[in-house]
Design an enzyme around this catalytic site. Structure first.
Site, PDB file in Angstrom:
ATOM      1  N   ASP A  27      49.656  37.382  44.977  1.00 25.88           N
ATOM      2  CA  ASP A  27      48.575  36.550  45.763  1.00 25.88           C
ATOM      3  C   ASP A  27      49.578  35.577  47.026  1.00 25.88           C
ATOM      4  OD1 ASP A  27      47.281  36.670  43.424  1.00 25.88           O
ATOM      5  OD2 ASP A  27      47.225  34.542  43.063  1.00 25.88           O
ATOM      6  N   GLU A 204      39.525  32.616  39.696  1.00 25.73           N
ATOM      7  CA  GLU A 204      40.920  32.174  40.119  1.00 25.73           C
ATOM      8  C   GLU A 204      40.825  31.866  41.567  1.00 25.73           C
ATOM      9  OE1 GLU A 204      43.751  34.745  37.152  1.00 25.73           O
ATOM     10  OE2 GLU A 204      42.865  35.813  38.948  1.00 25.73           O
TER      11      GLU A 204
HETATM   12  C1  FRU Z   1      45.663  35.716  40.757  1.00 21.89           C
HETATM   13  C2  FRU Z   1      46.653  34.973  39.833  1.00 21.89           C
HETATM   14  C3  FRU Z   1      46.312  33.510  39.816  1.00 21.89           C
HETATM   15  C4  FRU Z   1      47.844  32.920  39.476  1.00 21.89           C
HETATM   16  C5  FRU Z   1      48.763  34.027  40.012  1.00 21.89           C
HETATM   17  C6  FRU Z   1      49.975  34.353  39.108  1.00 21.89           C
HETATM   18  O1  FRU Z   1      46.128  37.182  41.084  1.00 21.89           O
HETATM   19  O2  FRU Z   1      46.161  35.219  38.601  1.00 21.89           O
HETATM   20  O3  FRU Z   1      45.485  32.779  39.019  1.00 21.89           O
HETATM   21  O4  FRU Z   1      48.104  31.635  39.733  1.00 21.89           O
HETATM   22  O5  FRU Z   1      48.006  35.122  40.208  1.00 21.89           O
HETATM   23  O6  FRU Z   1      50.683  35.070  39.733  1.00 21.89           O
END
Ligand code: FRU
Length: 481
Positions: A27, A204
Site C-alpha cells: 500500500d 481496509e
Molecule cells: C492493505 C493492508 C492494510 C494493512 C497493510 C499491511 O493492503 O492489508 O490493511 O495495513 O496492507 O501491509
C-alpha cells in the site's frame, strides 16, 4: 546516471511508474504534500521481496511532480509496539500536537501498529525536518484497540468547519470515525458501512474527503478497499458518495461502485494538503497473487497518480479518475493530434514508429466494438476492447505471457460501461508490464498487470466497420529512471 548503474532495467520493470529499487512494496501510505514535495510512503520490507509482516516498515520516496521519484531510506521501522502497517500523514499547521521545534511545520504520521498477537492499535510519529527523519511519539499508542483485531489504516484529515481532526479507520466490516483536537486523544464519533456496499471480504484503507460537484455544491466521498470481493476477484477499492455532517457519513446511493474495475489497483488513498485537486494513487497489484508475481528483485509498483472528479450521469453522481496532467511531460515528441480513418485494422506501432512497451494513447470512437491487440513475436498477446453487445470493456491477459504462477492471474476481466453517450473516449497507458484503461473521461477505469516473455512490439487497433477516430494521439513515454 545511466540505467545500468541505477538498475531499473530488469525484465518487467516499469519505466514511468514508481516501484522500489528492490524488495517488497504494498500500500501507499502517508501521502502528504509539503513545501513543494509530494511524499509517498509505502508498506515495505527492506530485506525480503515477499511481505514479512512482522518486519513491515514505511518506505519513502519524494517527488516534485508525482512523476519523477527519489527513493529515500525507510522512514519508520517496527518497535516494541509492533510492525508499521498502513496509515496517513498530515501537516500540523496550527501546531495542535505541540510538537513543532523549528520554523518548519510538523509533519505527523498516524499509522497502525500490528503486534505479534495481531491486536492492532494506532501510533504516531512526527518530523520537524520536512519528512527526512521521524521520531515516534512517546505515549504511543494514541488509539487503543476496542476488541476487534482488524482495527487499522487510519486516514486523518483536518475538518475546517469545526477546527478539529478526523480519522477514518477500517474495523473488520465497517469504517469508524474518530475526532481529535490534537491528534493524540481520539473520540469515537460514528460508524459507517455494515449494511451497505460490497462485503465479500474485509474492509481496509478507508479515506473520506469532499469534492465539488461542478455546480458549486460539495459532496463527500468515502473510499473503502476490500479484500477479497473485488469485481474481478481478489482485492479492489469501492467508493460511496454522500454527506458528512461533522459526525457521521451517510451514502446517497445503495448500488456498489468501484473506483477501478481492473484487478490491479488496491489500497489507494488521496494526498493530504493538496489545494484544489484530489490526487490518488494505488498499489498496482492484488493480494490474490502479489507475493508470487514473476519479478524477484522487487515486488510491487504504484498506479500512475490520478485526479478525482465528480461527474453526473443520468442524474446520478459518480467519481471519475484520470491520469494527472504532469504525466504529459513524459511524452516523446511523436504525439499526433488528428482524425484517423480506420478501415478494419491498423498497426499503430508501425504507422507511428512507436515502441509499444510504453506509450500513452487517446482517441474517441463512435459507439462500436473495437479491439487493441498488443503482441510480440513469441505469439503472446494482450487484448483490450469494448464489447458492444454486453456493454462492457475488457482486458484479456490469458495469453499475454507468464500466467502459470497463479490460477487467479490468467483471466479476461470486464467492466460495464456507465455512460449512454454515443461516443466512447479512450485513454490507455501501457508501461512494460502494466496497462491502465480510462474510458469516458475516467468514469470506468481498469488497471491490469501482465508479464510477456519479451516486450510487445505490435499494437494493432481494429474495428468491425469503417470509422474515423477523433482526437487521436499516441506518444511513446520517456523513462523516469
Ligand atoms: C492493505 C493492508 C492494510 C494493512 C497493510 C499491511 O493492503 O492489508 O490493511 O495495513 O496492507 O501491509
Amino acid at each position: 546516471m545511466s540505467k545500468t548503474e541505477v538498475g531499473f532495467n530488469e525484465q518487467h520493470r516499469l519505466q514511468y511508474h514508481f516501484s522500489p529499487k528492490e524488495m517488497w512494496m504494498n500500500d501507499p501510505n502517508g501521502m502528504v504534500y509539503y513545501d513543494g514535495e509530494y511524499h509517498l510512503f509505502f508498506q515495505h520490507t527492506p530485506h525480503t521481496s515477499t511481505p514479512d509482516f512482522p518486519n513491515m516498515h514505511w518506505g519513502h520516496a519524494i517527488s516534485t511532480d508525482m512523476v519523477h521519484w527519489k527513493e529515500l531510506p525507510p522512514a519508520i521501522a517496527p518497535d516494541e509496539h509492533g510492525a508499521i502497517f498502513s496509515g496517513s500523514a498530515v501537516v500540523d499547521y496550527n501546531n495542535t500536537a505541540g510538537l513543532q521545534s523549528g520554523k518548519d511545520k510538523t509533519l505527523i504520521s498516524i499509522f497502525t501498529y500490528s503486534p505479534a498477537n495481531g491486536v492492532q492499535n494506532q501510533g504516531m510519529a512526527y518530523s520537524n525536518d520536512r519528512g527526512r527523519t521521524w521520531v515516534k511519539y512517546e505515549n504511543n499508542p494514541v488509539l487503543q484497540n476496542q476488541g476487534i483485531a482488524d482495527f487499522r489504516d487510519p486516514k486523518v484529515f483536518w475538518y475546517e468547519r469545526d477546527q478539529k481532526w478526523f480519522m477514518t479507520l477500517a474495523v473488520k466490516d465497517h469504517v469508524e470515525l474518530y475526532s481529535s483536537p490534537d491528534l493524540k486523544f481520539w473520540t469515537k464519533e460514528s460508524e459507517f458501512g455494515q449494511s451497505i456496499g460490497a462485503h465479500g471480504g474485509i474492509w481496509e484503507c478507508p479515506d473520506l474527503f469532499s469534492l465539488s460537484d461542478g455546480n458549486g455544491a460539495e459532496k463527500w466521498v468515502m473510499l473503502v478497499s476490500i479484500n477479497p470481493g473485488g469485481p474481478n476477484g481478489g482485492s479492489a477499492t469501492q467508493y460511496f458518495i454522500g454527506d458528512f455532517d461533522g459526525h457521521k457519513f451517510t451514502a446517497e446511493h445503495s448500488d456498489i461502485r468501484w473506483l477501478d474495475n481492473g484487478p490491479d489497483n488496491y489500497a489507494g488513498v488521496t494526498w493530504s494538503n493538496v489545494k484544489r485537486r484530489k490526487l490518488l494513487l494505488g498499489w498496482m497489484s492484488n493480494w490474490e497473487y502479489s507475493q508470487i508475481v514473476p519479478t524477484n528483485k522487487w515486488r510491487g509498483a504504484m498506479t500512475v497518480p490520478r485526479e478525482l472528479e465528480l461527474v453526473k450521469i443520468d442524474g446520478q453522481t459518480y467519481v471519475a479518475s484520470m491520469p494527472v496532467s504532469e504525466l504529459n511531460t513524459l511524452h516523446e515528441s511523436k504525439g499526433l493530434k488528428a482524425g484517423l480513418a480506420l478501415n478494419s485494422s491498423v498497426d499503430l506501432a508501425e504507422t507511428y514508429d512507436i515502441q509499444p512497451s510504453k506509450f500513452d494513447l487517446s482517441f474517441t470512437i463512435e459507439n462500436k466494438p473495437f479491439e487493441l491487440k498488443l503482441s510480440n513475436d513469441d505469439g503472446e498477446y494482450l487484448l483490450v476492447g469494448y464489447d458492444l453487445g454486453n456493454r462492457e470493456f475488457y482486458i484479456d491477459r490469458r495469453r499475454a505471457g507468464k500466467t502459470s504462477f497463479s490460477d487467479a492471474f490468467g483471466r479476461r476481466n470486464t467492466a460495464k460501461r456507465i455512460s449512454n453517450d454515443g461516443n466512447i473516449e479512450i485513454r490507455l497507458l501501457v508501461d512494460v508490464s502494466s496497462i491502465e484503461l480510462f474510458t469516458d473521461d475516467g468514469e470506468v477505469v481498469m488497471t491490469s498487470l501482465f508479464f510477456p516473455n519479451s516486450d510487445f512490439t505490435h499494437l494493432e487497433l481494429s474495428t468491425e466497420s469503417k470509422t474515423t477516430l477523433k482526437g487521436f494521439e499516441i506518444n511513446e513515454m520517456k523513462s523516469i529512471w
